[in-house]
Design a protein around this motif. Structure first.
Motif, PDB file in Angstrom:
ATOM      1  N   GLU A 177       0.841  -1.213   0.000  1.00  0.00           N
ATOM      2  CA  GLU A 177       0.000   0.000   0.000  1.00  0.00           C
ATOM      3  C   GLU A 177       0.872   1.258   0.000  1.00  0.00           C
ATOM      4  O   GLU A 177       0.594   2.231  -0.702  1.00  0.00           O
ATOM      5  CB  GLU A 177      -0.910  -0.017   1.222  1.00  0.00           C
ATOM      6  CG  GLU A 177      -1.889   1.166   1.252  1.00  0.00           C
ATOM      7  CD  GLU A 177      -2.816   1.094   2.440  1.00  0.00           C
ATOM      8  OE1 GLU A 177      -2.770   0.085   3.173  1.00  0.00           O
ATOM      9  OE2 GLU A 177      -3.578   2.044   2.629  1.00  0.00           O
ATOM     10  N   MET A 178       1.946   1.213   0.832  1.00  0.00           N
ATOM     11  CA  MET A 178       2.879   2.343   0.840  1.00  0.00           C
ATOM     12  C   MET A 178       3.514   2.532  -0.528  1.00  0.00           C
ATOM     13  O   MET A 178       3.642   3.656  -1.033  1.00  0.00           O
ATOM     14  CB  MET A 178       3.970   2.110   1.882  1.00  0.00           C
ATOM     15  CG  MET A 178       3.517   2.212   3.315  1.00  0.00           C
ATOM     16  SD  MET A 178       4.930   1.902   4.406  1.00  0.00           S
ATOM     17  CE  MET A 178       4.119   1.973   6.006  1.00  0.00           C
ATOM     18  N   LYS A 179       3.934   1.425  -1.120  1.00  0.00           N
ATOM     19  CA  LYS A 179       4.559   1.499  -2.432  1.00  0.00           C
ATOM     20  C   LYS A 179       3.599   2.090  -3.453  1.00  0.00           C
ATOM     21  O   LYS A 179       3.978   2.947  -4.261  1.00  0.00           O
ATOM     22  CB  LYS A 179       5.008   0.096  -2.859  1.00  0.00           C
ATOM     23  CG  LYS A 179       5.578   0.033  -4.267  1.00  0.00           C
ATOM     24  CD  LYS A 179       5.949  -1.397  -4.616  1.00  0.00           C
ATOM     25  CE  LYS A 179       6.379  -1.495  -6.075  1.00  0.00           C
ATOM     26  NZ  LYS A 179       6.714  -2.893  -6.442  1.00  0.00           N
ATOM     27  N   THR A 180       2.339   1.634  -3.400  1.00  0.00           N
ATOM     28  CA  THR A 180       1.334   2.154  -4.337  1.00  0.00           C
ATOM     29  C   THR A 180       1.134   3.655  -4.154  1.00  0.00           C
ATOM     30  O   THR A 180       1.079   4.427  -5.121  1.00  0.00           O
ATOM     31  CB  THR A 180      -0.004   1.419  -4.131  1.00  0.00           C
ATOM     32  OG1 THR A 180       0.199   0.009  -4.349  1.00  0.00           O
ATOM     33  CG2 THR A 180      -1.053   1.938  -5.095  1.00  0.00           C
ATOM     34  N   LYS A 181       1.028   4.080  -2.874  1.00  0.00           N
ATOM     35  CA  LYS A 181       0.850   5.510  -2.598  1.00  0.00           C
ATOM     36  C   LYS A 181       2.073   6.313  -3.035  1.00  0.00           C
ATOM     37  O   LYS A 181       1.947   7.415  -3.564  1.00  0.00           O
ATOM     38  CB  LYS A 181       0.592   5.721  -1.100  1.00  0.00           C
ATOM     39  CG  LYS A 181      -0.760   5.214  -0.631  1.00  0.00           C
ATOM     40  CD  LYS A 181      -0.930   5.455   0.877  1.00  0.00           C
ATOM     41  CE  LYS A 181      -2.283   4.962   1.369  1.00  0.00           C
ATOM     42  NZ  LYS A 181      -2.439   5.160   2.837  1.00  0.00           N
ATOM     43  N   HIS A 182       3.262   5.746  -2.761  1.00  0.00           N
ATOM     44  CA  HIS A 182       4.505   6.438  -3.127  1.00  0.00           C
ATOM     45  C   HIS A 182       4.594   6.620  -4.641  1.00  0.00           C
ATOM     46  O   HIS A 182       4.872   7.709  -5.152  1.00  0.00           O
ATOM     47  CB  HIS A 182       5.686   5.620  -2.623  1.00  0.00           C
ATOM     48  CG  HIS A 182       6.978   6.387  -2.607  1.00  0.00           C
ATOM     49  ND1 HIS A 182       8.057   6.010  -1.852  1.00  0.00           N
ATOM     50  CD2 HIS A 182       7.366   7.498  -3.272  1.00  0.00           C
ATOM     51  CE1 HIS A 182       9.042   6.856  -2.032  1.00  0.00           C
ATOM     52  NE2 HIS A 182       8.650   7.775  -2.914  1.00  0.00           N
ATOM     53  N   LEU A 183       4.314   5.497  -5.376  1.00  0.00           N
ATOM     54  CA  LEU A 183       4.356   5.577  -6.834  1.00  0.00           C
ATOM     55  C   LEU A 183       3.303   6.541  -7.372  1.00  0.00           C
ATOM     56  O   LEU A 183       3.560   7.311  -8.296  1.00  0.00           O
ATOM     57  CB  LEU A 183       4.147   4.191  -7.433  1.00  0.00           C
ATOM     58  CG  LEU A 183       5.367   3.260  -7.438  1.00  0.00           C
ATOM     59  CD1 LEU A 183       4.963   1.852  -7.836  1.00  0.00           C
ATOM     60  CD2 LEU A 183       6.428   3.792  -8.389  1.00  0.00           C
ATOM     61  N   PRO A 234       5.898  22.858  -5.659  1.00  0.00           N
ATOM     62  CA  PRO A 234       6.496  22.292  -4.442  1.00  0.00           C
ATOM     63  C   PRO A 234       7.144  20.936  -4.719  1.00  0.00           C
ATOM     64  O   PRO A 234       6.662  20.150  -5.540  1.00  0.00           O
ATOM     65  CB  PRO A 234       5.297  22.147  -3.486  1.00  0.00           C
ATOM     66  CG  PRO A 234       4.276  23.092  -4.005  1.00  0.00           C
ATOM     67  CD  PRO A 234       4.459  23.136  -5.484  1.00  0.00           C
ATOM     68  N   LYS A 235       8.266  20.709  -4.053  1.00  0.00           N
ATOM     69  CA  LYS A 235       8.978  19.446  -4.182  1.00  0.00           C
ATOM     70  C   LYS A 235       8.415  18.450  -3.180  1.00  0.00           C
ATOM     71  O   LYS A 235       8.224  18.771  -2.017  1.00  0.00           O
ATOM     72  CB  LYS A 235      10.469  19.672  -3.932  1.00  0.00           C
ATOM     73  CG  LYS A 235      11.303  18.404  -3.972  1.00  0.00           C
ATOM     74  CD  LYS A 235      12.752  18.720  -3.632  1.00  0.00           C
ATOM     75  CE  LYS A 235      13.605  17.471  -3.600  1.00  0.00           C
ATOM     76  NZ  LYS A 235      14.997  17.758  -3.222  1.00  0.00           N
ATOM     77  N   MET A 236       8.136  17.247  -3.659  1.00  0.00           N
ATOM     78  CA  MET A 236       7.580  16.222  -2.786  1.00  0.00           C
ATOM     79  C   MET A 236       8.647  15.719  -1.821  1.00  0.00           C
ATOM     80  O   MET A 236       9.768  15.405  -2.226  1.00  0.00           O
ATOM     81  CB  MET A 236       7.044  15.072  -3.619  1.00  0.00           C
ATOM     82  CG  MET A 236       6.346  14.002  -2.793  1.00  0.00           C
ATOM     83  SD  MET A 236       5.562  12.775  -3.841  1.00  0.00           S
ATOM     84  CE  MET A 236       7.009  12.018  -4.548  1.00  0.00           C
ATOM     85  N   LYS A 237       8.333  15.697  -0.566  1.00  0.00           N
ATOM     86  CA  LYS A 237       9.243  15.188   0.460  1.00  0.00           C
ATOM     87  C   LYS A 237       8.666  13.883   1.008  1.00  0.00           C
ATOM     88  O   LYS A 237       7.554  13.863   1.538  1.00  0.00           O
ATOM     89  CB  LYS A 237       9.399  16.220   1.581  1.00  0.00           C
ATOM     90  CG  LYS A 237      10.395  15.796   2.651  1.00  0.00           C
ATOM     91  CD  LYS A 237      10.550  16.875   3.710  1.00  0.00           C
ATOM     92  CE  LYS A 237      11.543  16.462   4.783  1.00  0.00           C
ATOM     93  NZ  LYS A 237      11.670  17.480   5.838  1.00  0.00           N
ATOM     94  N   VAL A 238       9.401  12.811   0.848  1.00  0.00           N
ATOM     95  CA  VAL A 238       8.926  11.487   1.256  1.00  0.00           C
ATOM     96  C   VAL A 238       9.795  10.962   2.390  1.00  0.00           C
ATOM     97  O   VAL A 238      11.017  10.913   2.284  1.00  0.00           O
ATOM     98  CB  VAL A 238       8.977  10.506   0.068  1.00  0.00           C
ATOM     99  CG1 VAL A 238       8.499   9.129   0.509  1.00  0.00           C
ATOM    100  CG2 VAL A 238       8.120  11.019  -1.073  1.00  0.00           C
TER     101      VAL A 238
END
Length: 559
Positions: A177-183, A234-238
């Motif tokens: 789920e995290m991977k899906t959200k991140h992608l 804005p730059k995405m910060k993960v």
């Protein structure tokens, strides 16, 4: 769009606005059909020169006067901010107003368009392309990271028994789920970046079309979007998740299995800004002095003075052939002393974005930070030796390193203690830097990474992504120095690069693209070892063997 200027429609007569044009009056700048030629020539109050349209000479396409349809506006009223014809002038409505030739205004406007086009092609569009490329790189490496997480969870699960399968599967689901959200988040930002990049590209095409048209009306109506494009999204910060396994305890299985840190996806401003062509980061334009001058000279208490870095306009940290680093003011007063944690000699020093002292300890293979007189080890490496360091505008550290065997060199970017970037090879797989030797490093205002590569007899500059930009090997002219031994390096508010040529006792000043500007060789420099520039663009030069620190003014205050 006016049908006269549409590439898809037939060009029509300026008078009747119906029939296809076939002729052109070169004196009146009017396009005519067959039926309107006679009508136009019947006006005997002025001269005419009607020729076939294809045989017309190239003349400016003056805009038609909105108040006098038979007239073209060859002048521009500065006060009223509009084009006017001769009849408008005779009416007296513009009496006493400043007037300029429409062609002169066109040339000024075209220069502005050329500037916009240059900025779009050379700065804005490449920046968006670079950001988009970085997003692709992140996407390519996501599988590797999340595969490591999955492997860690699986390994922990294999050591347990069937009773923990549910927990294991739940955690794997969380990872997916995290991977899906991140992608999805990266895809969305990439989509947004591609849209803006497309707009920039279209603006480039539109500007080229305007520049080719020689059309005053279209040119005058042009509105620049460069200011809009300079404002990067804005730059995405993960905050990437990690897995923390625990020792197995069947009684506390759920707690002991381990947990994943939450995936955090936020945005922040990019660590760099788009500079305007006229000034970097809105810094006032400054010019080089004809003759640089020494402001002050300070005696430093070292046998050999190796490094200097500005804490403020009045205070400078120094280090030399001593385990103690010393803070001086401009009067030469010793304000503070810090001994290295290991008792080894420091090789290089820098001041962090927060004002903390940072130093390298090659013997211990560490980079350390001093805060409130307490020393904290920030970076420790194996197989490599950290030598020189600088603090970037984003707060990262750039560290130059040599391998233990002295056969390889690289520049590494750290965020805190985490390695974020390694610059070692060019796009052909060749070493970017000479093996071994000294390599001072600094970051330019345009975020280029500049290295004084003494072993290569060159200044090597790459962009923020580590892509090669240029190499400076000394001024190629009959007046150049016979040899070039760049030792240390620094930059100023104008993105100029200053490098100390220790053997020839001078400082080379380059522009941000590596073009030689001048030497500083009239300030009685002897073995300039290290350089730094304060916030007012005053240059500090550390003379190694004379253990003197010179403050030099080399730029005018403002333009």
């Amino acid at each position: 769009m006016d049908p006269k200027y549409s590439a898809q429609d037939i060009l029509i007569c300026d008078l009747c606005q119906r029939a296809a044009l076939q002729s052109h009056c070169e004196l009146c700048h009017v396009n005519l059909c067959i039926n309107c030629v006679g009508k136009h020539l019947s006006d005997s109050s002025k001269r005419h020169n009607v020729v076939p349209y294809k045989q017309r000479t190239s003349v400016p396409n003056y805009p038609k006067c909105p108040n006098h349809t038979q007239k073209h506006c060859e002048l521009y009223c500065e006060k009223c901010d509009l084009h006017v014809c001769s009849t408008c002038l005779s009416s007296g409505n513009h009496k006493g107003h400043d007037l300029s030739d429409a062609l002169q205004r066109l040339r000024i406007k075209l220069k502005d368009l050329q500037k916009d086009l240059k900025e779009l092609e050379k700065k804005i569009y490449p920046t968006y392309e670079e950001i988009a490329s970085g997003l692709n790189y992140e996407k390519e490496n996501i599988d590797k990271h999340y595969e490591k997480l999955t492997t860690a969870v699986t390994k922990q699960g294999e050591e347990l028994h069937r009773e923990i399968n549910i927990i294991e599967n739940n955690l794997k689901s969380e990872i997916e789920e995290m991977k899906t959200k991140h992608l999805a988040a990266l895809h969305e930002q990439e989509k947004q970046m591609n849209m803006i990049t497309s707009d920039v590209k279209q603006s480039i095409l539109d500007l080229k079309k305007i520049l080719d048209s020689n059309d005053i009306s279209i040119t005058s109506e042009y509105t620049s979007r460069n200011a809009e494009f300079r404002c990067l999204p804005p730059k995405m910060k993960v905050s990437i998740s990690s897995f923390s396994p625990h020792q197995i305890n069947t009684e506390q299985l759920h707690q002991m299995f381990g947990s994943l840190s939450a995936l955090s996806i936020t945005t922040e401003k990019h660590g760099y800004t788009m500079e305007t062509p006229e000034a970097v980061s809105c810094s006032p334009v400054k010019l080089l002095l004809d003759e640089p001058e020494i402001i002050t000279t300070i005696d430093i208490e070292y046998d050999y003075l190796y490094s200097v870095t500005c804490l403020s306009e009045e205070e400078m940290w120094t280090c030399g052939k001593d385990r103690i680093m010393k803070l001086y003011n401009l009067q030469g007063k010793l304000l503070k002393s810090i001994q290295t944690k290991s008792g080894n000699l420091p090789r290089d020093i820098a001041v962090s974005k927060n004002g903390d002292l940072v130093y390298t300890d090659p013997d211990a293979k560490t980079v350390n930070k001093v805060k409130n007189k307490k020393i904290k080890e920030v970076i420790r490496v194996q197989g490599w030796i950290p030598y020189y360091v600088c603090s970037t505008s984003s707060g990262d550290l750039l560290v130059t390193m040599n391998s233990d065997d002295g056969e390889q060199s690289k520049v590494v970017r750290y965020t805190g203690s985490t390695e974020k970037q390694t610059i070692q090879f060019d796009n052909k797989g060749e070493p970017m830097y000479a093996s071994g030797y000294y390599k001072y490093v600094c970051e330019n205002r345009n975020l280029d990474i500049c290295v004084a590569d003494w072993g290569a007899y060159a200044v090597v500059v790459v962009n923020r992504s580590g892509k090669f930009r240029f190499k400076y090997t000394g001024r190629p002219s009959s007046t150049a120095k016979e040899s070039f031994y760049p030792y240390s390096i620094t930059t100023d508010s104008q993105s100029q690069i200053l490098t100390a040529d220790c053997a020839d006792h001078c400082v080379h000043i380059l522009d941000q693209d590596g073009e030689f500007l001048r030497y500083i060789d009239n300030c009685y420099l002897q073995y300039p070892w290290d350089l730094c520039v304060d916030t007012r663009d005053n240059l500090f030069v550390a003379e190694c063997y004379r253990h003197k620190l010179k403050k030099i003014k080399y730029m005018k205050d403002t333009q």
